[in-house]
Design an enzyme around this catalytic site. Sequence first.
Site, short mmCIF file in Angstrom:
data_model
loop_
_atom_site.label_atom_id
_atom_site.label_comp_id
_atom_site.label_asym_id
_atom_site.label_seq_id
_atom_site.Cartn_x
_atom_site.Cartn_y
_atom_site.Cartn_z
CG ASP A 9 -1.95 1.08 1.23
OD1 ASP A 9 -3.16 0.75 1.29
OD2 ASP A 9 -1.58 2.28 1.17
CG ASP A 104 -3.08 3.54 -2.04
OD1 ASP A 104 -4.07 2.84 -1.81
OD2 ASP A 104 -2.45 4.16 -1.16
CD GLU A 105 -5.88 -1.47 -0.35
OE1 GLU A 105 -5.54 -2.40 0.39
OE2 GLU A 105 -6.79 -0.68 -0.08
P1 TTP Z 1 -5.34 5.03 1.63
O1 TTP Z 1 -4.29 4.05 1.20
O2 TTP Z 1 -6.36 4.59 2.61
O3 TTP Z 1 -4.65 6.33 2.28
P2 TTP Z 1 -3.30 7.03 1.93
O4 TTP Z 1 -2.56 6.34 0.84
O5 TTP Z 1 -3.56 8.48 1.69
O6 TTP Z 1 -2.50 6.92 3.31
P3 TTP Z 1 -1.82 5.62 3.97
O7 TTP Z 1 -2.05 4.48 3.05
O8 TTP Z 1 -0.37 5.97 4.08
O9 TTP Z 1 -2.48 5.48 5.28
O10 TTP Z 1 -6.09 5.56 0.36
C1 TTP Z 1 -5.43 5.77 -0.90
C2 TTP Z 1 -5.94 7.02 -1.55
O11 TTP Z 1 -7.34 6.92 -1.77
C3 TTP Z 1 -5.73 8.27 -0.73
O12 TTP Z 1 -4.45 8.84 -0.95
C4 TTP Z 1 -6.84 9.15 -1.20
C5 TTP Z 1 -7.95 8.21 -1.59
N1 TTP Z 1 -8.95 8.16 -0.51
C6 TTP Z 1 -10.06 9.03 -0.59
O13 TTP Z 1 -10.20 9.76 -1.57
N2 TTP Z 1 -10.96 9.03 0.44
C7 TTP Z 1 -10.84 8.24 1.53
O14 TTP Z 1 -11.68 8.28 2.46
C8 TTP Z 1 -9.69 7.35 1.61
C9 TTP Z 1 -9.52 6.47 2.82
C10 TTP Z 1 -8.81 7.36 0.57
MG MG Z 2 -2.25 4.23 0.92
#
Ligand code: TTP
Ligand code: MG
Length: 406
Positions: A9, A104-105
Amino acid sequence: MARTIMHIDLDAFFVSVEQVLNPELKGKMVVVGGKPDRRGVVASASYEARAFGLHAGMPLSTATRLCPQAIFIEGNFSRYSEASEKFMAILADFSPFLEPMGIDEAYLDATGFESLYGSILQMAKAIKQRVKDELGLRASIGIASNKVVAKVASDLSKPDGLIIVEAGKGCSFLSPLPINKLPGIGKKTEQVLKGLGVNTIGELANMPLDILKSHFGVFGEVLYQFANGIDDREVETPGETKSISRETTFASDTRDRAFLKATLRYLSERVSAELRERGKLARCVTLKLRYTDFTTITRHYTLKYGDDADQAIFDTGVRLLNKALTADKQLIRLIGVGVSSLAEPERQLDMLDSSAQRRRQLDRTIDRIRKRYGFTAIQTGRTLRLKDIFPETEGGYTLHTPSLSR
Ligand code: TTP
Ligand code: MG
């Protein structure tokens, strides 16, 4: 054989992409989601901003109040999807068994790939390095023998982390963590569990299954398994279907052969109906059983020719079931049947065996009637047994594993 599953991720994804495009934003409190005077929520916050309590989903107005010095960016989705495609392409270079989850995962099945890179640690480091060198982004990686433990591990390792949980250590790894770290536990479930005095994943793992089922229904079973570090979900590559399966968990564990066979018949019919819908023939049939103590076995049989007939899939399943029932005396809590090694039909084989052809024509006629009047409009003597046990809906029987009741 223990599997090696990775969950990868990206850290603060939207924010990090913005920071690559504008290096002045690096190391600062940055929020992507919109200008602070707009209604809306935080999509992504840099780790520097998270130190002030900011997180995804928080209203921008609250974020501004908590962290007025943060830089707020509107964001541009096409940039993120472009970065996402490049990220997935890097991962695909490491293993073809890749299941992208969100933007992103992804899960990657690395079983057997370790030696190519020296070790699983080296492989994970190589992935992180390529993501950093080619995209300027940081990836966090969790490695375990199943999906749920790998996901919790990658989350816990953030930012820029890497955690490997050895096979057999999943349960003890999860045990001390708070319940909200377990995938699937949202605010509502967390509250109910806390009301029951359950605060850690270990406490959840020790809850009697019946109590969890009485509060959460079928989901209680999933919670119980995840909390105990059990998860046999495969890494599923999108695109062409490689396998089709149906399974169900019984309301109470059983060894009633007639009932097991009736359920197997129904599941086989659903699997073969999908095979025919997709125009495929299957060579390999798999039976899956989970026993009272949660040990799960799969047994395979390879057919001489590809087949899509209800009877062929069912007969093979029954043969595997009979063998398993002789080998093991435990009660059964779940039964499933699946097919793989799928291929396009080779019509000339039909000509050699007119009984197979007749069976196929019958199956196709049944498919047409079912499409019109519902799956249970036509039933074999065997599946009629299920009538009193499973509720019937227009689409078929409602089995106890809702996502798999199709
Ligand atoms: P995540 O992987 O949950 O968050 P992140 O990459 O910003 O942070 P981390 O993984 O380091 O905790 O989500 C990936 C992307 O998806 C995030 O950058 C933005 C988008 N997203 C939204 O638009 N709304 C949301 O509620 C979430 C959780 C994510
Ligand atoms: Mg992320």
